[in-house]
Design an enzyme around this catalytic site. Structure first.
Site, PDB file in Angstrom:
ATOM      1  N   SER A 143      85.168 -17.343  39.044  1.00 50.32           N
ATOM      2  CA  SER A 143      84.284 -16.563  38.187  1.00 50.32           C
ATOM      3  C   SER A 143      84.150 -15.111  38.664  1.00 50.32           C
ATOM      4  O   SER A 143      85.137 -14.410  38.773  1.00 50.32           O
ATOM      5  CB  SER A 143      82.937 -17.272  38.091  1.00 50.32           C
ATOM      6  OG  SER A 143      82.210 -16.751  37.027  1.00 50.32           O
ATOM      7  N   ASP A 296      83.557 -10.591  33.063  1.00 48.35           N
ATOM      8  CA  ASP A 296      84.022 -10.951  34.406  1.00 48.35           C
ATOM      9  C   ASP A 296      85.394 -11.634  34.316  1.00 48.35           C
ATOM     10  O   ASP A 296      85.891 -11.882  33.219  1.00 48.35           O
ATOM     11  CB  ASP A 296      82.957 -11.783  35.137  1.00 48.35           C
ATOM     12  CG  ASP A 296      82.880 -13.208  34.642  1.00 48.35           C
ATOM     13  OD1 ASP A 296      83.326 -13.470  33.504  1.00 48.35           O
ATOM     14  OD2 ASP A 296      82.390 -14.075  35.380  1.00 48.35           O
ATOM     15  N   ASP A 298      86.807 -14.603  34.583  1.00 47.08           N
ATOM     16  CA  ASP A 298      87.096 -15.777  33.749  1.00 47.08           C
ATOM     17  C   ASP A 298      86.435 -15.678  32.384  1.00 47.08           C
ATOM     18  O   ASP A 298      86.414 -16.650  31.618  1.00 47.08           O
ATOM     19  CB  ASP A 298      86.709 -17.084  34.458  1.00 47.08           C
ATOM     20  CG  ASP A 298      85.208 -17.225  34.659  1.00 47.08           C
ATOM     21  OD1 ASP A 298      84.557 -16.195  34.911  1.00 47.08           O
ATOM     22  OD2 ASP A 298      84.684 -18.353  34.564  1.00 47.08           O
ATOM     23  N   ASP A 300      83.341 -15.353  31.146  1.00 50.63           N
ATOM     24  CA  ASP A 300      82.133 -16.017  30.650  1.00 50.63           C
ATOM     25  C   ASP A 300      80.886 -15.150  30.778  1.00 50.63           C
ATOM     26  O   ASP A 300      79.880 -15.423  30.163  1.00 50.63           O
ATOM     27  CB  ASP A 300      81.927 -17.405  31.289  1.00 50.63           C
ATOM     28  CG  ASP A 300      81.793 -17.378  32.794  1.00 50.63           C
ATOM     29  OD1 ASP A 300      81.919 -16.295  33.397  1.00 50.63           O
ATOM     30  OD2 ASP A 300      81.572 -18.462  33.379  1.00 50.63           O
TER      31      ASP A 300
HETATM   32  O1  LIG Z   1      72.876 -18.465  41.606  1.00 53.88           O
HETATM   33  P1  LIG Z   1      74.163 -19.211  41.693  1.00 53.88           P
HETATM   34  O2  LIG Z   1      73.994 -20.637  42.097  1.00 53.88           O
HETATM   35  O3  LIG Z   1      75.161 -18.466  42.506  1.00 53.88           O
HETATM   36  O4  LIG Z   1      74.704 -19.262  40.220  1.00 53.88           O
HETATM   37  C1  LIG Z   1      74.752 -18.108  39.425  1.00 53.88           C
HETATM   38  C2  LIG Z   1      75.565 -18.390  38.195  1.00 53.88           C
HETATM   39  O5  LIG Z   1      76.852 -18.752  38.609  1.00 53.88           O
HETATM   40  C3  LIG Z   1      77.775 -19.085  37.602  1.00 53.88           C
HETATM   41  O6  LIG Z   1      78.035 -17.974  36.823  1.00 53.88           O
HETATM   42  C4  LIG Z   1      77.239 -20.220  36.773  1.00 53.88           C
HETATM   43  O7  LIG Z   1      78.125 -20.516  35.717  1.00 53.88           O
HETATM   44  C5  LIG Z   1      75.890 -19.860  36.225  1.00 53.88           C
HETATM   45  O8  LIG Z   1      75.384 -20.911  35.472  1.00 53.88           O
HETATM   46  C6  LIG Z   1      74.964 -19.485  37.343  1.00 53.88           C
HETATM   47  O9  LIG Z   1      73.750 -19.031  36.835  1.00 53.88           O
END
Ligand SMILES: O=P(O)(O)OC[C@H]1O[C@H](O)[C@H](O)[C@@H](O)[C@@H]1O
Length: 561
Positions: A143, A296, A298, A300
């Site tokens: 990501s 970003d 990927d 999303d």
């Molecule tokens: O705060 P974290 O656990 O690092 O996650 C932060 C983000 O990471 C990714 O982008 C997930 O797809 C999100 O759903 C999440 O909110």
């Protein structure tokens, strides 16, 4: 896990990939410990970690092991082998190799795969799972993380990332693989009959679906310009194709369009980081754009910058989503299309502004833990019962979904929405920041911010646990000048007023202050960080900013940082 014994096992394994062997030889003691003290685990969004040698790293051996676990889970799903698995990947180092290897491991279990012929974004993978009626999906990406990372996201048959209950089953199977170094993988020739290469057909279907997200399809697109950057990632073609086909004047940041695993022309590929907008702002100034959108790697997450009084102003994920919501709900209402049982989803660390906007239109709001899979899971449940109708889902971390033909964050949908909002409001003589200010005037001024303490390695992980444990053991009753009126502990499912929290257990603490502000703390599940979220209410923007500064200092002092 004895890291030294594991290290020796890898070092002495004859068939080990030569570059990984060299890396092992050059490791100092603390790197060895970090690389081998545990197996890389499933976190907020699948497995994510540094590329390199070790059981706590992303490499071909850990990918094989993970796929054995996932294959066993797929075989338990009705007609799993035949329905198969859709697989996609982004521009990162090893992404294509890991994707191809995943397909081969699954073929070894007799599982059919639909493998993207070249990089495609996460939302398109989610779409593809549904389009090909697969039993699951795999997305190879880390990501928004830096270039040294890669990861493995896994999906169920609705195109939603596996919720913890199912991820735990996969993990159980993964852990049954005793030796990651000796997993059997069929050759490409042996796997041939199981692997279907896909691309154009699913692209077209996905782009057509995204185009249906326009709320006001007839809108005049002239006199509006959007600058767009895919940050060297997978959204370049999808976003540019959809917006071009719909008649938008989109100016690409050309030096960031080519897929590049090193992100050569951007300081960061993460829209949460202000320096990631630098090149796009330069282009915007040249062409006098109204809105800037960057996605970003990927594809999303979307970050938005709006031209406001001649300046380019960065919008947070909380702010842009509140404006999108205002637009969607006001327009649906005007068109008589706002369902009476509409529901909007966001998370417990997302600002209250979006909730206030939704409720002002009579829309119900449900909060989930961090991770878009929890939003996807809610959509699935209500789709079955018909009890509530999905209207929008978003997180503070720059991700949203407009229509649920994708069950993960979809930045292609989001760029279209940002463009439509920017264009619509421009025709009314406003920009996105004007609309945000109107929302503040109506619902109150909030300032959201985050402190993400980077704590790498074994010691870092210990420190994060210590911070959370210390807070948990003795919840603060006062932070800075404000009394804590309520403390929530999501690990214990308890509030300080004795009530119960009805969400899965998670290591999160949230403190509500007497003035309507709140502060939350949780370890990140995607990076070695401890995150502190501040949602501070103020009389106006200056007041909220001054209070934020004080409360941030007070919170850090409280944990000794
Ligand atoms: O705060 P974290 O656990 O690092 O996650 C932060 C983000 O990471 C990714 O982008 C997930 O797809 C999100 O759903 C999440 O909110």
């Amino acid at each position: 896990m004895d890291y030294k014994a594991n290290y020796e096992k890898w070092l002495n394994f004859e068939g080990l990939d030569a570059s990984l062997k060299n890396e092992l030889k050059s490791m100092d003691e603390s790197t060895k410990e970090d690389a081998f003290y545990k197996n890389i685990e499933f976190g907020t969004a699948g497995m994510r970690g540094l590329l390199g040698a070790g059981t706590n790293r992303m490499n071909i051996y850990m990918i094989r092991k993970a796929n054995v676990g996932f294959a066993k889970w797929i075989l338990e799903q009705p007609d799993g082998a035949n329905r198969g698995v859709a697989i996609s990947y982004d521009n990162r180092h090893m992404s294509y190799i890991f994707a191809n290897e995943s397909a081969k491991v699954l073929a070894g279990f007799g599982i059919k795969t639909y493998l993207m012929e070249s990089l495609r974004p996460t939302p398109e993978l989610s779409f593809a799972v549904r389009y090909f009626k697969c039993a699951g999906g795999i997305m190879i990406t880390a990501s928004h993380n830096p270039a040294e990372y890669n990861g493995y996201k896994v999906y169920d048959d609705t195109g939603c990332q596996l919720i913890p209950e199912w991820a735990d089953q996969v993990t159980k199977y993964v852990n049954e693989v005793e030796d990651e170094l000796t997993v059997k993988v069929p050759s490409s020739d042996e796997a041939f009959d199981y692997i279907n290469w896909v691309g154009e057909e699913v692209d077209k279907a996905y782009y057509d679906a995204v185009k249906t997200c326009e709320i006001n399809p007839g809108l005049d697109k002239s006199d509006f310009k959007i600058v767009y950057s895919p940050q060297h990632g997978a959204d370049n073609w999808p976003v540019r194709t959809v917006l071009r086909d719909l008649g938008y004047d989109l100016v690409p940041v050309l030096c960031q369009c080519a897929p590049d695993p090193d992100y050569t022309n951007t300081k960061s590929p993460n829209p949460e980081v202000p320096s990631s907008y630098e090149e796009a702002i330069k282009v915007a100034k040249k062409v006098d754009a109204d809105v800037i959108a960057i996605t970003d790697p990927d594809g999303d997450r979307l970050g938005v910058v709006a031209k406001h009084n001649g300046e380019y102003v960065l919008m947070s994920g909380n702010q842009s989503a509140a404006v999108y919501l205002e637009y969607i709900l006001s327009q649906l209402k005007k068109q008589g299309k706002l369902p009476s049982n509409a529901v909007m989803y966001n998370t417990i660390v997302t600002s209250d502004l979006g909730e206030l906007v939704a409720r002002s239109y009579g829309v119900d709001v449900e909060k989930t833990l961090t991770g878009f899979k929890f939003i996807g899971d809610k959509i699935r449940k209500y789709e079955k019962t018909g009890e509530k109708q999905f209207i929008f889902g978003y997180e503070e971390s720059y991700g949203c979904v407009v229509k649920p033909f994708v069950r993960d964050k979809d930045a292609v949908q989001a760029v279209l929405l940002a463009a439509e909002c920017g264009n619509f409001y421009k025709k009314q003589g406003k920009d996105l920041i004007d609309v945000l200010n109107e929302l503040y005037a109506k619902h109150g001024t909030f300032k959201e911010s985050q402190i993400a303490l980077a704590k790498a390695g074994v010691e870092g992980a210990k420190r994060i646990q210590e911070i959370m444990a210390t807070l948990r053991a003795d919840h603060p009753t006062q932070i800075g000048d404000y009394k804590v009126t309520l403390a929530e502990d999501y690990q214990e499912s308890k509030r300080s007023d004795g009530t119960t929290i009805d969400l899965p257990k998670s290591n999160v603490l949230k403190y509500y202050l007497e003035d309507g502000s709140w502060i939350a703390a949780r370890p990140s599940g995607t990076e070695p960080k401890c995150k502190f979220y501040f949602s501070i209410k103020g009389k106006d923007a200056d007041d909220a900013a001054a209070k934020t500064e004080k409360l941030q200092k007070a919170m850090m002092a409280l944990i000794g940082e």
